[in-house]
Design a protein around this motif. Structure first.
Motif, short mmCIF file in Angstrom:
data_model
loop_
_atom_site.label_atom_id
_atom_site.label_comp_id
_atom_site.label_asym_id
_atom_site.label_seq_id
_atom_site.Cartn_x
_atom_site.Cartn_y
_atom_site.Cartn_z
N LEU A 178 0.83 -1.20 0.00
CA LEU A 178 0.00 0.00 0.00
C LEU A 178 0.87 1.27 0.00
N SER A 179 2.04 1.20 0.64
CA SER A 179 2.94 2.37 0.66
C SER A 179 3.42 2.72 -0.74
N ALA A 221 0.58 4.11 -2.91
CA ALA A 221 0.25 5.51 -2.61
C ALA A 221 1.27 6.45 -3.24
N ALA A 235 4.80 7.65 4.34
CA ALA A 235 4.36 6.24 4.36
C ALA A 235 5.36 5.38 5.10
N ILE A 238 -7.47 5.31 -4.61
CA ILE A 238 -6.52 6.39 -4.31
C ILE A 238 -6.65 7.52 -5.33
N VAL A 275 -0.70 12.81 1.83
CA VAL A 275 -1.09 11.40 1.82
C VAL A 275 -0.23 10.68 2.87
N VAL A 285 0.40 6.82 4.98
CA VAL A 285 0.13 5.39 5.09
C VAL A 285 0.75 4.89 6.38
N LEU A 336 -4.78 4.38 5.15
CA LEU A 336 -4.32 5.34 4.15
C LEU A 336 -5.22 6.57 4.23
N THR A 370 -10.09 8.67 5.04
CA THR A 370 -9.25 7.58 5.54
C THR A 370 -9.81 6.24 5.11
#
Length: 445
Positions: free
Chosen positions: A306-307, A310, A329, A346, A363, A365, A374, A440
């Motif tokens: 996910l990092s 993003a 993140a 996103i 942003v 994470v 996130l 979020t």
């Protein structure tokens, strides 16, 4: 066959079977006990007669009166020789002479049914002149037959007395059980005939299965009414949103038909407008299709960082829109999900923030032991509490005129919410008017 009739029939049949079993058990148990008692009494009489037979010659008809005191009132005494032949019968009724007999060297007893009557019989060995004889003592159980007949009539009458009120009880039970079902049927017919959403009227709170049926139906009607209203609103808004680009395309096609050939500027303007509105309509249709495909089976699940996702999405949006997007993140925050769908979520959140704010966007994470978070933060116009409750509804727009001028359709956040929920996650918003908003996403790890 109606359900009420079936309930009554089941109750009556079950009750009749139970009554037959109980009454038959009582009848046969009473008969068995009575026969056993008759045999015990006949044994006592037989032993007394055996003592007399040991001293008195039973062949002497002049002395047979000595047996009369212990002789059964409805029976006889028979003496059987070792050869199995009858050697004398003492009785008050000649019909008993026809009863079957057999020689036995041991004391035995039994009961049997003969020519419409029950008999009890014992065989007692008697020693006389160094020979063993069998003394047969038999008695017709006349009183037992009368008693059994009375018992049979009594049990039948008692069964009928029990059965009659149970029939009426079955009718009452059927009515009680069918009342909510009939009310449910009536309510459904009323909905069908009138087209209006009706609810079952609940007079008493019984806290039982029938009450649960009524409550569940009313809850279902509430849900159907809400979904139907949303569907109507969805169709109305979709029609309205599609009508606008279609109308523009139609107008520019007419303009192109009239003046396009003579004026290149008009031709270019019309082509660009038609192309722009076509793309807008295509995007709207694609969004509608995404909303229609609400199926977890569409997910192509894999381990997603996910990092990194993003960072990739933020860099692409920053380049495309020339807006500063700061990313903070944690390293390697991974979730199990569909990378393309999460990327779309996103993009929707970033696009939403870019449209309604002019400052930079943040942003972040982060993660806990069980969840990945996130967040997308903007410093724009913000939302009040009422708008925060409605922002994820399809086609909802805070300011419709403003949204249309910025190209929004009111479907982006609805799609984002649906995609997150397909991942069994949550999406939340925390916003303050004139300060900004924080969206979020919470996903399970």
């Amino acid at each position: 066959m109606k359900l009420r009739t079936r309930i009554q029939l089941y109750i009556i049949v079950t009750l009749v079977i139970l009554l037959l079993i109980v009454n038959a058990s009582i009848y046969f148990l009473f008969r068995q006990v009575s026969l056993h008692n008759s045999l015990d009494r006949l044994h006592e009489q037989g032993r007394a007669l055996a003592e007399t037979a040991a001293t008195v010659d039973w062949k002497d008809t002049a002395r047979t009166s000595l047996f009369q005191a212990d002789l059964p009132a409805e029976g006889m005494v028979r003496f059987i020789g070792p050869n199995g032949q009858s050697e004398g019968v003492i009785t008050r009724a000649e019909k008993y002479r026809e009863l079957p007999f057999t020689f036995s060297s041991q004391e035995t007893d039994h009961t049997y049914y003969h020519e419409g009557s029950w008999y009890a019989e014992v065989e007692i060995p008697v020693i006389r002149n160094n020979d063993i004889y069998t003394m047969q003592v038999a008695e017709e159980l006349v009183s037992l037959e009368q008693t059994l007949q009375v018992l049979k009539y009594s049990l039948t009458l008692a069964g009928l007395i029990i059965l009659i009120p149970c029939i009426f009880g079955g009718r009452l039970l059927g009515s009680f059980l069918l009342r909510p079902i009939l009310a449910l049927t009536s309510t459904m017919q009323a909905i069908r005939n009138s087209g209006k959403w009706e609810r079952m009227k609940i007079d008493n709170r019984r806290h039982d299965e029938l009450q649960a049926l009524s409550d569940t139906f009313n809850e279902m009607v509430n849900q159907l009414e809400a979904n139907f209203s949303k569907q109507q609103q969805f169709v109305s808004d979709a029609s309205h949103e599609l009508k606008t680009p279609i109308s523009i395309i139609k107008s520019y096609s007419k303009l192109l038909d009239r003046w396009g050939a003579d004026d290149p500027a008009v031709q270019q303007e019309a082509v660009q407008a038609i192309h722009s509105e076509t793309e807008r309509m295509q995007a709207l249709v694609d969004q509608l299709l995404i909303l229609a495909k609400d199926d977890p089976a569409l997910l192509d699940k894999e381990t997603v960082n996910l990092s990194e996702l993003a960072k990739t999405c933020s860099q692409a949006m920053e380049t495309a829109h020339q807006r500063e997007i700061k990313v903070e993140a944690e390293q390697a925050v991974t979730v199990l999900g569909d990378a393309n769908m999460l990327k779309q979520v996103i993009y929707i959140l970033l696009s939403n923030s870019i449209k309604y704010s002019d400052d930079h966007i943040e942003v972040s994470v982060s993660s806990t032991q069980d969840e990945a978070l996130l967040s997308v933060t903007d410093y724009g116009e913000g939302l009040d509490e009422k708008e925060q409750q409605l922002i994820f509804d399809r086609f909802y727009r805070v300011d419709k005129a403003r949204t249309r001028s910025k190209g929004g359709s009111g479907l982006g956040l609805a799609i984002a919410k649906q995609l997150v929920e397909l991942h069994e996650g949550q999406i939340k918003v925390n916003s303050t008017p004139d300060v900004g908003s924080v969206f979020t996403i919470i996903l399970s790890r």
